[in-house]
Design a protein around this motif. Structure first.
Motif, PDB file in Angstrom:
ATOM      1  N   TRP A  19       0.824  -1.209   0.000  1.00 58.04           N
ATOM      2  CA  TRP A  19       0.000   0.000   0.000  1.00 58.04           C
ATOM      3  C   TRP A  19       0.863   1.265   0.000  1.00 58.04           C
ATOM      4  N   LEU A  20       1.964   1.213   0.740  1.00 62.40           N
ATOM      5  CA  LEU A  20       2.846   2.380   0.799  1.00 62.40           C
ATOM      6  C   LEU A  20       3.489   2.627  -0.557  1.00 62.40           C
ATOM      7  N   PHE A  21       3.873   1.531  -1.243  1.00 60.65           N
ATOM      8  CA  PHE A  21       4.454   1.697  -2.576  1.00 60.65           C
ATOM      9  C   PHE A  21       3.448   2.315  -3.537  1.00 60.65           C
ATOM     10  N   VAL A  22       2.208   1.826  -3.502  1.00 59.56           N
ATOM     11  CA  VAL A  22       1.170   2.361  -4.380  1.00 59.56           C
ATOM     12  C   VAL A  22       0.938   3.837  -4.080  1.00 59.56           C
ATOM     13  N   THR A  23       0.891   4.180  -2.790  1.00 58.25           N
ATOM     14  CA  THR A  23       0.643   5.573  -2.395  1.00 58.25           C
ATOM     15  C   THR A  23       1.770   6.484  -2.850  1.00 58.25           C
ATOM     16  N   TYR A  26       1.919   6.620  -6.745  1.00 56.39           N
ATOM     17  CA  TYR A  26       0.889   7.466  -7.339  1.00 56.39           C
ATOM     18  C   TYR A  26       1.185   8.951  -7.080  1.00 56.39           C
ATOM     19  N   THR A  27       1.693   9.244  -5.886  1.00 59.27           N
ATOM     20  CA  THR A  27       2.038  10.639  -5.573  1.00 59.27           C
ATOM     21  C   THR A  27       3.136  11.142  -6.491  1.00 59.27           C
ATOM     22  N   LEU A  28       4.162  10.316  -6.715  1.00 59.84           N
ATOM     23  CA  LEU A  28       5.245  10.722  -7.609  1.00 59.84           C
ATOM     24  C   LEU A  28       4.773  10.828  -9.053  1.00 59.84           C
ATOM     25  N   PHE A  29       3.838   9.954  -9.438  1.00 63.10           N
ATOM     26  CA  PHE A  29       3.256  10.046 -10.777  1.00 63.10           C
ATOM     27  C   PHE A  29       2.515  11.373 -10.941  1.00 63.10           C
ATOM     28  N   MET A  30       1.711  11.736  -9.946  1.00 62.85           N
ATOM     29  CA  MET A  30       0.986  13.008  -9.998  1.00 62.85           C
ATOM     30  C   MET A  30       1.959  14.185  -9.987  1.00 62.85           C
ATOM     31  N   MET A 454      10.363   6.696  -1.049  1.00 64.04           N
ATOM     32  CA  MET A 454      10.148   5.735  -2.134  1.00 64.04           C
ATOM     33  C   MET A 454      11.384   4.848  -2.301  1.00 64.04           C
ATOM     34  N   VAL A 455      12.567   5.421  -2.140  1.00 63.70           N
ATOM     35  CA  VAL A 455      13.805   4.639  -2.209  1.00 63.70           C
ATOM     36  C   VAL A 455      13.814   3.583  -1.117  1.00 63.70           C
ATOM     37  N   ASP A 456      13.418   3.982   0.095  1.00 68.55           N
ATOM     38  CA  ASP A 456      13.370   3.022   1.209  1.00 68.55           C
ATOM     39  C   ASP A 456      12.388   1.889   0.921  1.00 68.55           C
ATOM     40  N   VAL A 457      11.244   2.222   0.361  1.00 67.39           N
ATOM     41  CA  VAL A 457      10.231   1.208   0.067  1.00 67.39           C
ATOM     42  C   VAL A 457      10.748   0.211  -0.970  1.00 67.39           C
TER      43      VAL A 457
END
Length: 587
Positions: A19-23, A26-30, A454-457
């Motif tokens: 879920w954290l990766f998706v969040t 998606y934030t980085l995509f936006m 995101m790098v950590d994830v």
């Protein structure tokens, strides 16, 4: 290290990590989309379009990838050495993905029939793509402009910077292995120390390449076939169709700027007859092969003025054709009125009648495309925001008669319109700048905030799955940071013109050039200033091989459907190449 939000990813459940990766993704995509949209908006500001298209747009497009790469090399040395694989994966994944998947999608989406005799794309045919050839490997394809070949050369030149660090890396790895078994930390320290000054040389070369690439973009920004102009004109058409801007708001300054360059800063009033004559004389012929211009060469002034009017003709053409109901290349007064409204203008019936009489030289109740563009060019010159040189010039818009302009008090009593198209041209330009600034600021802040976590994830996903973090980042990072480029390339290609497919391919090559310079410079800086070891021979070879192969295919004319499928295959093959080289002992 992390900014916000700070979450210990190692303590998360599998579902929580997903879920954290998706969040974050998606934030980085936006964020990437906001930066792209903001940059595109600035292309609509003529005074900024040159520098934006040449410098700002390429740099901002590389910010999401660059941020991931930067944060992957921060933290303690041991942590940075491990997480750097995420950054290298993002670099390789971004470069290879952009040059394969979006390129192939654009090639498929933009394909048209290929003439079997002349081997040229049939962009003027109706329909452009026939069912019989729709999926023929060598019966359909695209034919981009020469800018794609130039972009391929630039991409290869900038990729040379990889060799500055990769050559010493191979030697140092061999030398270290020859000295006998060592701990991983000791080997990394030895290689990092040996690469120190080579990293500085690499940093200088990549920065030089970065500046040289931007200089080249600036120096060619005035060319007639400049990609920035193509992209800006396509954006204007898009905004006009959505009713988000008016023709005057988008192009009046463009017409005046091009004309004033040729007329040594003449005032607007002095330019009116020049622009009108130029439109009929030369400009329409630049974008319409069916238009027969008078014999002889156009005077320098008219040729220069025609540059802006030629762009106007290109923008207006699809609207003209859609309202030319009987397809005879001419429109009557009612069609002209509908066309002006489609372009965002709001003329009064009396003003339309006056304009039509002025343009209808032979009084046959019809005007052709060249006459219509000539009238628009003259109008846009008059509607442009005044400068110091023409403060006394006549102002107004196509829909305004002098006795219909409300005074200041009446305007203050009106509600402020919410739609940008309801404002006068100068106000539209101001709003465009404000919206672009907001989007760029918000997008950049989001990238800086979420790239580190995101790098950590992605590192944790590699630990949990037992898959090297490089492969995780190679596949997943581009989904967040480069999806907007993929969508943009496909959308441009769907228009099925030579210009739009050129925009698609050249933009992807430009992104690769930025990765070869701007992004790689970040890695060179991390290696030099932090002493991190560059041990990514297999990954570097994969990046270079894909760029070389794509450049070879880019010189093909035409670019068949088979070539699109071939380029698509480079993506999975590049991953297999890395795995094979690592299995052979190359790091």
């Amino acid at each position: 290290m992390a900014f916000f939000p700070q979450i210990e990813v190692s303590e998360l459940t599998v579902s929580g990590l997903f879920w954290l990766f998706v969040t974050y993704g998606y934030t980085l995509f936006m964020a990437s989309s906001l930066i792209s949209d903001g940059s595109d908006l600035l292309l609509l500001v003529p005074s900024l379009a040159g520098i934006v298209g040449s410098c700002v747009l390429p740099v901002l497009g590389a910010v999401p990838d660059g941020a991931i790469m930067l944060f992957s090399g921060l933290g303690s040395i041991d942590e940075a050495q491990d997480s750097l694989a995420v950054g290298v994966g993002a670099l390789a994944g971004s470069t290879i993905m952009l040059l394969t998947i979006p390129w192939a999608i654009a090639g498929v989406a933009g394909r048209v029939d290929i003439d079997e005799r002349t081997h040229t794309a049939k962009y003027t045919a109706k329909p452009k793509l026939t069912p019989a050839k729709a999926w023929s490997l060598f019966g359909c394809g695209v034919q981009p402009g020469d800018q794609v070949k130039t972009g391929a050369v630039l991409m290869l030149l900038t990729s040379i910077s990889y060799l500055v660090i990769q050559g010493p890396c191979i030697y140092l790895e061999y030398f270290s292995s020859a000295q006998g078994p060592k701990t991983t930390a000791a080997k990394d320290h030895e290689i990092g120390s040996g690469e120190h000054w080579f990293a500085l040389a690499g940093l200088c070369i990549t920065l030089f390449g970065f500046v040289a690439y931007l200089w080249y973009q600036v120096s060619t920004s005035g060319d007639e076939d400049n990609i920035r102009k193509f992209r800006a004109d396509e954006l204007i058409k898009q905004k006009l169709r959505k009713g988000e801007i008016t023709l005057a708001g988008a192009m009046s300054e463009i017409i005046v700027q091009e004309a004033q360059r040729g007329a040594s800063g003449a005032s607007r009033k002095q330019l009116l007859p020049m622009v009108h004559k130029s439109a009929d004389y030369d400009a329409v012929a630049q974008t319409d092969e069916s238009y027969q211009k008078p014999a002889g060469d156009a005077p320098p002034l008219l040729s220069r003025t025609a540059s802006g009017v030629g762009r106007l003709a290109d923008v207006v053409r699809p609207f003209f054709k859609s309202l030319d109901r009987d397809s005879n290349g001419q429109i009557d007064q009612s069609e002209a009125s509908a066309l002006l409204k489609a372009l965002g203008e709001k003329p009064t019936p009396g003003r339309v009648a006056d304009l039509f009489r002025e343009l209808d030289a032979d009084s046959d109740g019809q005007i052709d495309f060249g006459e219509f563009v000539g009238g628009l060019a003259k109008y846009l010159t008059a509607a442009a925001p005044p400068s110091a040189s023409d403060a006394d010039a006549e102002q107004g818009t196509l829909g305004d008669d002098e006795d219909e302009i409300p005074d200041e008090e009446e305007e203050e009593e009106d509600d402020v319109p919410e739609d940008i198209a309801d404002f006068p041209p100068s106000k539209q330009q101001e709003i465009i700048k404000q919206r672009a600034l907001v989007k760029l600021t918000v997008g950049t802040v989001l990238v800086i905030t979420f790239s580190d976590p995101m790098v950590d994830v992605m590192s944790e996903i590699g630990v949990r799955t037992g898959i090297n973090a490089f492969y995780v980042s190679f596949v997943l990072a581009p989904l967040a940071s480069n999806a907007s480029e993929l969508i943009a390339a496909a959308n441009f290609a769907l228009k099925k013109t030579s210009k739009t497919i050129t925009i698609s391919f050249a933009s992807l090559e430009g992104a690769a050039c930025m990765n070869n310079t701007f992004a790689l410079a970040i890695f060179m800086g991390l290696i030099f200033f932090r002493g991190i070891a560059w041990e990514y021979t297999a990954e570097t070879i994969s990046i270079l091989v894909v760029q070389i192969l794509v450049a070879i295919v880019a010189f093909r004319q035409p670019f068949y459907l088979a070539h699109s499928l071939l380029i698509l295959s480079f993506y999975p093959l590049s991953i297999l190449l890395v795995a094979a080289l690592e299995a052979m002992g190359l790091d």
